[in-house]
Design a protein around this motif. Structure first.
Motif, PDB file in Angstrom:
ATOM      1  N   ARG A  84       0.833  -1.213   0.000  1.00 46.04           N
ATOM      2  CA  ARG A  84       0.000   0.000   0.000  1.00 46.04           C
ATOM      3  C   ARG A  84       0.865   1.259   0.000  1.00 46.04           C
ATOM      4  O   ARG A  84       0.562   2.245  -0.693  1.00 46.04           O
ATOM      5  CB  ARG A  84      -0.935  -0.004   1.214  1.00 46.04           C
TER       6      ARG A  84
ATOM      7  N   ARG B 254     -18.311  -5.579  -5.408  1.00 43.68           N
ATOM      8  CA  ARG B 254     -17.736  -5.360  -4.077  1.00 43.68           C
ATOM      9  C   ARG B 254     -18.163  -6.470  -3.125  1.00 43.68           C
ATOM     10  O   ARG B 254     -19.344  -6.790  -3.016  1.00 43.68           O
ATOM     11  CB  ARG B 254     -18.169  -4.013  -3.511  1.00 43.68           C
TER      12      ARG B 254
ATOM     13  N   LEU C  35     -10.674  -7.721  -1.410  1.00 44.44           N
ATOM     14  CA  LEU C  35     -10.554  -6.266  -1.426  1.00 44.44           C
ATOM     15  C   LEU C  35     -11.714  -5.609  -0.684  1.00 44.44           C
ATOM     16  O   LEU C  35     -11.543  -4.563  -0.049  1.00 44.44           O
ATOM     17  CB  LEU C  35     -10.488  -5.758  -2.867  1.00 44.44           C
TER      18      LEU C  35
ATOM     19  N   ILE D 209     -12.333  -1.758  -0.469  1.00 43.40           N
ATOM     20  CA  ILE D 209     -12.040  -1.430  -1.870  1.00 43.40           C
ATOM     21  C   ILE D 209     -13.058  -2.106  -2.773  1.00 43.40           C
ATOM     22  O   ILE D 209     -13.349  -3.302  -2.629  1.00 43.40           O
ATOM     23  CB  ILE D 209     -10.620  -1.881  -2.246  1.00 43.40           C
TER      24      ILE D 209
END
Length: 264
Positions: free
Chosen positions: A45, A119, A217, A222
């Motif tokens: 990251r 998602r 994620l 994310i």
């Protein structure tokens, strides 16, 4: 995690400079063998932030360790991931210089482009498959900023899952009647067949890789966005990239893509 915030920054900066100078560094796990997956993602990251600050852009994600043999090699039972940067995407027929990398290898894989956002957690394989808008042939150049590929799990995750570049073929609309597990591949160098493979080598189903990414994620807040690329993982063992090589990956239904390597 078993590293401080300062160590995370220092390790990300070391990888950043190794990428820029094409000079590899020693594995982080040499001095700290206890480093694990979360440590690797913390460095990843920070490194991603440095590259974004330079003006690059994340246009998708790559999954690695999607085959059982690779997972067994690293002693894990799950894939890993890294961002795909716009600056690393090449067109079919691209010429690359071996000097642009440190210790490059080539592998063929199936690449998806999402048609709608996705998602997790809770995304099923069926939902992942329905979210894909296009599919294309891919040739990934994997590279390691770690000396001699002496990587453990934390090292490769920190190093953007060892991503170097990717050559993409012509996008093809997803065909619901096609079982991408059974999509065949013939991979050659200089006209000589080196490997064959099928989509099922990637986590049993390339769509399962998309679901895994969305869920993994999603736990980090994310979302996989519409238009993003998903590199689903190698369908065969990676092959060293050498000056003068010409690689061709021929996929059923997706066509062939070519990568040429400059001579000295």
């Amino acid at each position: 995690m078993s590293q401080s915030a300062e160590q995370v920054r220092d390790r990300a900066r070391a990888l950043y400079e190794a990428r820029a100078k094409r000079v590899p560094i020693a594995p982080f796990t040499d001095q700290n063998p206890e480093l694990g997956m979360d440590d690797g993602y913390a460095v990843q990251r920070e490194l991603t932030a440095l590259l974004l600050a330079d003006g690059d852009a994340v246009i998708g994600y790559k999954a690695g360790l999607t085959s059982v043999p690779m997972q067994e090699m690293f002693g894990v039972s799950t894939p890993d991931y890294g961002p795909v940067f716009a600056s690393t995407v090449l067109a079919d027929g691209a010429n690359v210089s071996p000097e642009a990398f440190i210790a490059p290898k080539v592998e063929a894989e199936i690449v998806f482009r999402l048609g709608v956002p996705l998602r997790g957690p809770g995304v099923t394989v069926e939902q992942a498959r329905a979210a894909v808008g296009e599919v294309m042939a891919g040739l990934e150049i994997v590279d390691s900023r770690i000396e001699d590929w002496r990587i453990r799990l934390a090292d490769t995750i920190a190093d953007l899952a060892s991503n170097g570049a990717v050559v993409l073929g012509t996008p093809v609309p997803v065909d619901p009647s096609v079982d991408y597990r059974l999509l065949g591949l013939a991979f050659s160098r200089g006209g000589a067949l080196l490997a064959t493979g099928a989509g099922a080598a990637a986590l049993g189903d390339p769509a399962a890789v998309v679901a895994w990414l969305a869920n993994t994620l999603g736990e980090r807040g994310i979302t996989l966005e519409a238009g993003q690329l998903i590199m689903t993982g190698a369908l065969h063992a990676a092959v060293p990239l050498l000056p003068g090589d010409t690689f061709v990956a021929e996929f059923d239904r997706l066509g062939a893509i070519t990568l040429r390597v400059d001579k000295p």
